[in-house]
Structures are given as C-alpha cells and as structure tokens.
Write a protein that holds these residues in place. Sequence first.
Motif, PDB file in Angstrom:
ATOM      1  N   LEU A 236       0.738  -1.207   0.141  1.00 31.46           N
ATOM      2  CA  LEU A 236      -0.086   0.121  -0.032  1.00 31.46           C
ATOM      3  C   LEU A 236       0.628   1.312   0.094  1.00 31.46           C
ATOM      4  N   CYS A 258      -6.290  -6.165   6.845  1.00 26.28           N
ATOM      5  CA  CYS A 258      -7.172  -5.164   7.419  1.00 26.28           C
ATOM      6  C   CYS A 258      -6.156  -4.344   8.547  1.00 26.28           C
ATOM      7  N   VAL A 261      -4.185  -1.661   6.565  1.00 29.81           N
ATOM      8  CA  VAL A 261      -5.183  -0.486   6.075  1.00 29.81           C
ATOM      9  C   VAL A 261      -5.523   0.344   7.095  1.00 29.81           C
ATOM     10  N   LEU A 266      -6.125   4.368   6.575  1.00 32.24           N
ATOM     11  CA  LEU A 266      -7.163   4.231   5.755  1.00 32.24           C
ATOM     12  C   LEU A 266      -8.470   3.264   6.254  1.00 32.24           C
ATOM     13  N   VAL A 268     -11.555   0.126   5.432  1.00 31.64           N
ATOM     14  CA  VAL A 268     -12.013  -0.973   4.789  1.00 31.64           C
ATOM     15  C   VAL A 268     -13.465  -1.127   4.727  1.00 31.64           C
ATOM     16  N   ASP A 271     -11.373   2.717   1.302  1.00 31.79           N
ATOM     17  CA  ASP A 271     -10.275   3.070   0.765  1.00 31.79           C
ATOM     18  C   ASP A 271      -9.839   1.805  -0.078  1.00 31.79           C
ATOM     19  N   VAL A 272      -9.765   0.846   0.608  1.00 29.78           N
ATOM     20  CA  VAL A 272      -9.184  -0.533   0.041  1.00 29.78           C
ATOM     21  C   VAL A 272     -10.139  -1.606   0.628  1.00 29.78           C
TER      22      VAL A 272
END
Length: 341
Positions: A236, A258, A261, A266, A268, A271-272
């Motif tokens: 990332l 997770c 992130v 960020l 979940v 964003d991802v």
Amino acid sequence: MTAQPARPTSRDVARAAGVSQATVSLVLGDKWPGRVSERTAGLVREAALSLGYRPNLAARNLRLGRTRTALLVVPALTNEFFARVYTGAAEVAAEHGFGVVLYPSPAGIGPATDPFASARAALDGVIASSMATDALDAIRGADLPLVMLDSDPAAPGAAARVNLDIADGMRQVTEHLLDLGHRRLVHLASAVPSWTFDVRAGALAAAVRGVPDAILRTVSAPLEVDAGRAAAEHALTGPGPRPTALVCDGDILAAGACKAVRRLGLRVPEDVSVTGYDDLALARAVEPELTTVRLPAEQVGERGMTALLAVLDGREPEDSELPVSLVVRGSTAPPSAAGRP
C-alpha cells in the motif's frame, strides 16, 4: 451373587431380525451393499441396537489383519480448515468402527516422518490434506493405501483424490472485485509452496488478464497475521498509484491486511477492499467482516474417509471435486472516486 445376563451374540441378532448369521456379519461388517437389501440391513441394525449387541472388534480385526485406524496427515494443526477436515473424516470413520489419528508434518512443510515404529502395523490407510505426494514417502513406504485431499491431480501415487474447485473460488473473488470497478489489485500470496496456492495465483492472473485496464501485482508472506500486515503495508505504500483491492490467499493474511489498512489511516472497504479465502471463524471476527471463499472442509474429510473405506473394501473409489462459494460481506465495496482509473 446375582448372575450377569448373557451377552447377546450374532446368533441372537440373526434370530431377532429373521436372517442368517452370515447376513448379520455382512451388515455389521459394512459388507452388505450390493449383497443385502437396505430394508434387511435396517432390520439387522435395529435388532442389534435393541439387544445391545456389540461385535468383538478386537477378534474381528485380528482375523482380518486390520487395525481399523486411519492416519490423517495435515500441514499444521493451527489452521481451522484442517480441524474441520478431521471432524468430517472422524464422523464417517466412527460410523464404520474406525478411528482417525491426526498428524502434522514437521513445521507445516517438508517430508512427514513415520509417526509409528511401523505404520503398516499400526494403520490401515493414510489420508493426506494439502500436501505433496512426495512429502509422504516415509509413510507410504509401508505400502498403505493413500487418499489425497486438496492436492495436485496430476501427481501419481494416490488411490483416490478429493479436491476443491480452488480455481473457481479465486475466479469468483476476482470477478466480484472487477465488477465493483477495481482495476488496481494486489495479490497477497502465501509464501508456502503448495499446489493449492499455485492454482489460486494462476486463476487470479488469468481473470485479471481478461480486463485490459486492470493491473495486478503480487507480494508474498508466510501464513501469519503479522506477516500479512507487513506485506500489505509494503504493497500500500510502494511506488505508483495505491491499489484499491488486496486479494489474499487466506483469511489469516486478510486479517493482517485489514490491520495494515487501519495503521495507515485508511478504511476498509471505503479506501481499500480486502478479500480472504477459506471462510474461517476469523472471517466473522474482524470488522468489517470479510468477503471470502467458503470451503466445505467437513465434506472434504467425509469424502476422503469414504474413499479410503472403499479402497479397503476392494471397491473402486471415486475421485471428486467439491464446489466452493463466494461469501460477500462488508470488506468489499466499489473503489472511491480517487481510486478509480
């Protein structure tokens, strides 16, 4: 002193069921299919149950040269998938008067040593889950029948195979992400050398190749949460546009992804998006819950034990491939406007 009631015999069961002792022996020895009707077999079992009849397994095993024990070899005891495979195998085994010994190979990979002074003397057969055939040479040297689960169908040496449609599971995951609009994907791949992980990688790459503007990168990590976190953080924060989806080889790696992130500030799935594989209990424990591929692990064990019993009974076992299914939960969503191509 009060006399103990006489223990019921097979002759008593035969008399109660209205059949011959030979028929009782066939039914209670699981040799009846094709020789005795289901109705007659049911009558024999009911009579045996009502009388409290228990066959002398020790004498029968000695007569047949059987131990009525199977060995289930797995890469590791820490993965819930293999525990569920064992549960399925043990349930079928118990119905036929068999026991199942669970045995992990050293360090989860590499050759499995013979856990007995003589496997031939201790076992009737071997079931191996998610292992290479040549990793079992020490055990198979005892010339025992081998049933392979979740293994390379082209590898020689197995009396039967039970596989999962691993490739289709990864195709379902990839198509789900592509349909949501994701075009920058990272494959968080298991670093464990295994047929099942090779198949996942191949299916993912093939699915992405069919979409001209899709990009796929791969990072690998051991099957551990912390290793998955570190690999996901690397993916990332690397050069170039940030990926919008992490496709993980297992739920354990996905849990680490997770965490990565969130550590990067960020979200979940806003964003991802993150996907797993296996549908372990862990998939429902993380927040948001994981989109993942559900594997019928208990059924794999059931089919494997059934195949081994067929081999031991002199019947032709059936190779089988079990379907898998995508379970969509909260860890996937369309990419944000900033993440779209």
